[in-house]
Design an enzyme around this catalytic site. Structure first.
Site, PDB file in Angstrom:
ATOM      1  N   GLU A  63      -1.933  -3.963  12.534  1.00 50.06           N
ATOM      2  CA  GLU A  63      -0.831  -4.829  12.100  1.00 50.06           C
ATOM      3  C   GLU A  63      -1.384  -6.211  11.732  1.00 50.06           C
ATOM      4  O   GLU A  63      -2.426  -6.629  12.246  1.00 50.06           O
ATOM      5  CB  GLU A  63       0.187  -4.993  13.241  1.00 50.06           C
ATOM      6  CG  GLU A  63       0.852  -3.722  13.686  1.00 50.06           C
ATOM      7  CD  GLU A  63       1.690  -3.083  12.589  1.00 50.06           C
ATOM      8  OE1 GLU A  63       2.490  -3.799  11.975  1.00 50.06           O
ATOM      9  OE2 GLU A  63       1.539  -1.874  12.352  1.00 50.06           O
ATOM     10  N   LYS A  88       7.951   2.618  18.625  1.00 52.85           N
ATOM     11  CA  LYS A  88       7.959   4.022  18.197  1.00 52.85           C
ATOM     12  C   LYS A  88       8.458   4.921  19.334  1.00 52.85           C
ATOM     13  O   LYS A  88       9.191   5.888  19.092  1.00 52.85           O
ATOM     14  CB  LYS A  88       6.554   4.427  17.747  1.00 52.85           C
ATOM     15  CG  LYS A  88       6.112   3.689  16.466  1.00 52.85           C
ATOM     16  CD  LYS A  88       4.628   3.868  16.243  1.00 52.85           C
ATOM     17  CE  LYS A  88       4.141   3.214  14.970  1.00 52.85           C
ATOM     18  NZ  LYS A  88       2.666   3.148  14.894  1.00 52.85           N
ATOM     19  N   THR A 133       0.830  -1.212   0.000  1.00 51.61           N
ATOM     20  CA  THR A 133       0.000   0.000   0.000  1.00 51.61           C
ATOM     21  C   THR A 133       0.864   1.261   0.000  1.00 51.61           C
ATOM     22  O   THR A 133       0.654   2.178  -0.799  1.00 51.61           O
ATOM     23  CB  THR A 133      -0.892   0.018   1.267  1.00 51.61           C
ATOM     24  OG1 THR A 133      -1.571  -1.229   1.316  1.00 51.61           O
ATOM     25  CG2 THR A 133      -1.891   1.143   1.255  1.00 51.61           C
ATOM     26  N   VAL A 181       7.710   6.559  12.658  1.00 54.11           N
ATOM     27  CA  VAL A 181       6.931   7.002  13.830  1.00 54.11           C
ATOM     28  C   VAL A 181       5.889   8.026  13.381  1.00 54.11           C
ATOM     29  O   VAL A 181       6.237   9.057  12.794  1.00 54.11           O
ATOM     30  CB  VAL A 181       7.837   7.680  14.891  1.00 54.11           C
ATOM     31  CG1 VAL A 181       7.014   8.086  16.111  1.00 54.11           C
ATOM     32  CG2 VAL A 181       8.976   6.765  15.304  1.00 54.11           C
ATOM     33  N   GLY A 214      -1.223   4.514   6.993  1.00 57.69           N
ATOM     34  CA  GLY A 214      -1.895   4.581   5.686  1.00 57.69           C
ATOM     35  C   GLY A 214      -0.963   5.044   4.581  1.00 57.69           C
ATOM     36  O   GLY A 214       0.093   5.632   4.834  1.00 57.69           O
ATOM     37  N   ASP A 231       4.050  -2.180  19.201  1.00 59.74           N
ATOM     38  CA  ASP A 231       4.234  -1.179  18.144  1.00 59.74           C
ATOM     39  C   ASP A 231       4.469   0.212  18.762  1.00 59.74           C
ATOM     40  O   ASP A 231       5.399   0.929  18.364  1.00 59.74           O
ATOM     41  CB  ASP A 231       2.970  -1.185  17.258  1.00 59.74           C
ATOM     42  CG  ASP A 231       2.972  -0.110  16.191  1.00 59.74           C
ATOM     43  OD1 ASP A 231       3.582  -0.349  15.130  1.00 59.74           O
ATOM     44  OD2 ASP A 231       2.370   0.956  16.411  1.00 59.74           O
ATOM     45  N   GLY A 246      -7.504  -1.246   7.498  1.00 59.30           N
ATOM     46  CA  GLY A 246      -6.137  -1.449   7.004  1.00 59.30           C
ATOM     47  C   GLY A 246      -5.026  -0.834   7.841  1.00 59.30           C
ATOM     48  O   GLY A 246      -3.886  -0.857   7.422  1.00 59.30           O
TER      49      GLY A 246
HETATM   50  N1  HSE Z   1      -0.577  -0.588  13.342  1.00 63.25           N
HETATM   51  C1  HSE Z   1      -0.004   0.707  13.326  1.00 63.25           C
HETATM   52  C2  HSE Z   1      -0.942   1.670  14.024  1.00 63.25           C
HETATM   53  C3  HSE Z   1       0.253   1.133  11.900  1.00 63.25           C
HETATM   54  O1  HSE Z   1      -2.106   1.314  14.236  1.00 63.25           O
HETATM   55  O2  HSE Z   1      -0.541   2.762  14.403  1.00 63.25           O
HETATM   56  C4  HSE Z   1       1.127   2.348  11.767  1.00 63.25           C
HETATM   57  O3  HSE Z   1       2.411   2.159  12.267  1.00 63.25           O
END
Ligand code: HSE
Length: 428
Positions: free
Chosen positions: A190, A205, A15, A132, A302, A201, A187
């Site tokens: 993860e 970050k 994407t 990030v 995105g 996640d 979308g």
């Molecule tokens: N899964 C992550 C989120 C995607 O929801 O922030 C972006 O890093």
């Protein structure tokens, strides 16, 4: 002087990669006009070159990462994701003379120090703004806009999926499972939901942000982390009762010799700007004795938002081609701060106990808290309907040390009048 040509190679074309590839072509004239850079997409390395990709000429596709070593490519943008194998390829590309732009939070949070040291030795640049906050220029904010400004604390909403889930639970009384399914359909979740739900996640970050802020290397795995799996509708109702919202926060506190980095759910007072960051939005709240507080928010995932961050790094490298090669980027880890052990963290806490509806229970619990040096801001006691003999005791504490709090909670849970495990949520 004519425009400067920047040969770009792309590693990965999902994407995000697809959006970047299309933007580099459709916006070529605009980018040339606005930046003076003539971006030329020269190779796109994918797993399956037979699959057609909208807007990406099939002549550019290859399955061999070695093609990115071509002399006509100066910068490789990595959007393939993954950990070990991608890290190995990135190292080989740097040694092969390529500047790197990456969105890979796993590689940056676990191997960023090694990658940046290698790049410094080879006089190459690694841009990782997209790792990030995607469309929220968090790293440029702390590295450039706030360069030279002392930062005492950063509070971030760095995971869109969990923020979306908590907002849906709060505003639509949706279950965590249903809200996760919507995030997956949209979308931004993860592929492995535990990365979002367990806070991994966000911790990755937070580690990247803390490292950049302090030049003290912090790895994602070193960040004390609690995700949102335990958050229930009762927690949301309690938060509301105390005029708060529940958010999964990354907290980075910088002191003279200590650095604290944590990720956990927090009660955020409704009047705090972070309480109004809704759905999949990301945000960072930066506190500085010099600049005062600052809030930056936007879309953290995105194709479009991530492409915006990748472009910022591409333009930065394009502008400095020939400069980075002559002078090493000023990255060097300094390692002067102590990563504060989790038990020493200090903050307010919300506690909820299921208790027997008996005289003296409030006194017993508050005495234990007091004996651990924990003072209390407010107490709320309620009795279940239907004379079940049970009640709920809710307590908001003043600032307390994590270790004292854990010991006190354990002692309270051992009381005969306390009927189950305590629910504890930290407060901003
Ligand atoms: N899964 C992550 C989120 C995607 O929801 O922030 C972006 O890093």
């Amino acid at each position: 002087m004519g425009p400067r040509t920047v040969g770009v190679g792309l590693l990965g074309c999902g994407t995000v990669g697809g959006t970047l590839a299309r933007t580099l072509q459709s916006d070529h004239e605009r980018l040339l006009r606005e930046t003076g850079l003539d971006f030329s997409l020269r190779r796109v390395v994918v797993r399956d070159a037979d699959k057609s990709r909208e807007g990406v000429p099939s002549t550019l596709l290859s399955t061999r990462w070695e093609d990115l070593l071509s002399p006509e490519i100066q910068v490789v943008v990595e959007v393939a994701g993954g950990a070990g194998p991608t890290f190995e390829i990135l190292k080989r590309l740097i040694v092969g003379g390529k500047h790197i732009v990456t969105a890979n939070k796993v590689v940056v949070s676990e191997h960023g120090d090694e990658l940046l040291d290698l790049a410094r030795r080879h006089r190459r640049w690694v841009g990782f703004e997209a790792s990030v906050g995607a469309g929220v220029p968090v790293l440029h904010l702390v590295r450039e806009a706030l360069a030279g400004t002392p930062v005492s604390r950063v509070v971030g909403i760095l995971n869109g999926t969990t923020n979306y889930i908590l907002t849906r639970m709060e505003e639509c009384s949706e279950t965590q499972e249903a809200a996760l399914r919507s995030a997956q359909r949209a979308g931004f979740a993860e592929a492995d939901p535990s990365m979002d739900l367990d806070g991994v996640d966000a911790a990755q970050k937070a580690a990247i942000l803390a490292t950049l802020l302090t030049r003290q290397v912090v790895h994602g795995r070193d960040v004390p982390t609690e995700g949102i799996r335990q958050v229930t509708a009762s927690d949301i109702a309690s938060a509301r009762r105390f005029q708060c919202s529940l958010r999964l926060l990354a907290l980075i506190t910088c002191e003279a010799s200590d650095l604290e980095v944590r990720v956990h759910p927090c009660l955020v007072p409704s009047r705090h700007p972070l309480a109004s960051v809704r759905d999949q939005q990301n945000a960072v709240w930066v506190e500085s004795p010099l600049s005062g507080p600052l809030l930056l928010s936007g879309l953290g995932a995105g194709g479009g938002p991530t492409t915006s961050a990748l472009l910022a790094d591409l333009v930065d490298i394009g502008w400095h081609l020939g400069v980075f090669e002559d002078a090493a980027p000023p990255w060097e880890s300094v390692g002067r701060l102590r990563l504060r052990p989790s038990g020493e963290s200090v903050r307010r806490n919300y506690l909820r106990f299921a208790v027997a509806d008996q005289a003296g229970v409030i006194g017993e619990v508050t005495t234990i808290l007091g004996s651990h040096g924990i003072s209390i801001e407010s107490v709320h006691a309620g009795v279940e309907d239907g004379s079940s003999g049970e009640g709920t005791l809710e307590i908001l504490t003043d600032d307390s040390r994590e270790r004292d709090m854990a010991d006190a909670v354990k002692a309270c849970e051992a009381l005969a009048q306390v009927l189950g495990p305590c629910r504890r949520i930290r407060c901003l």
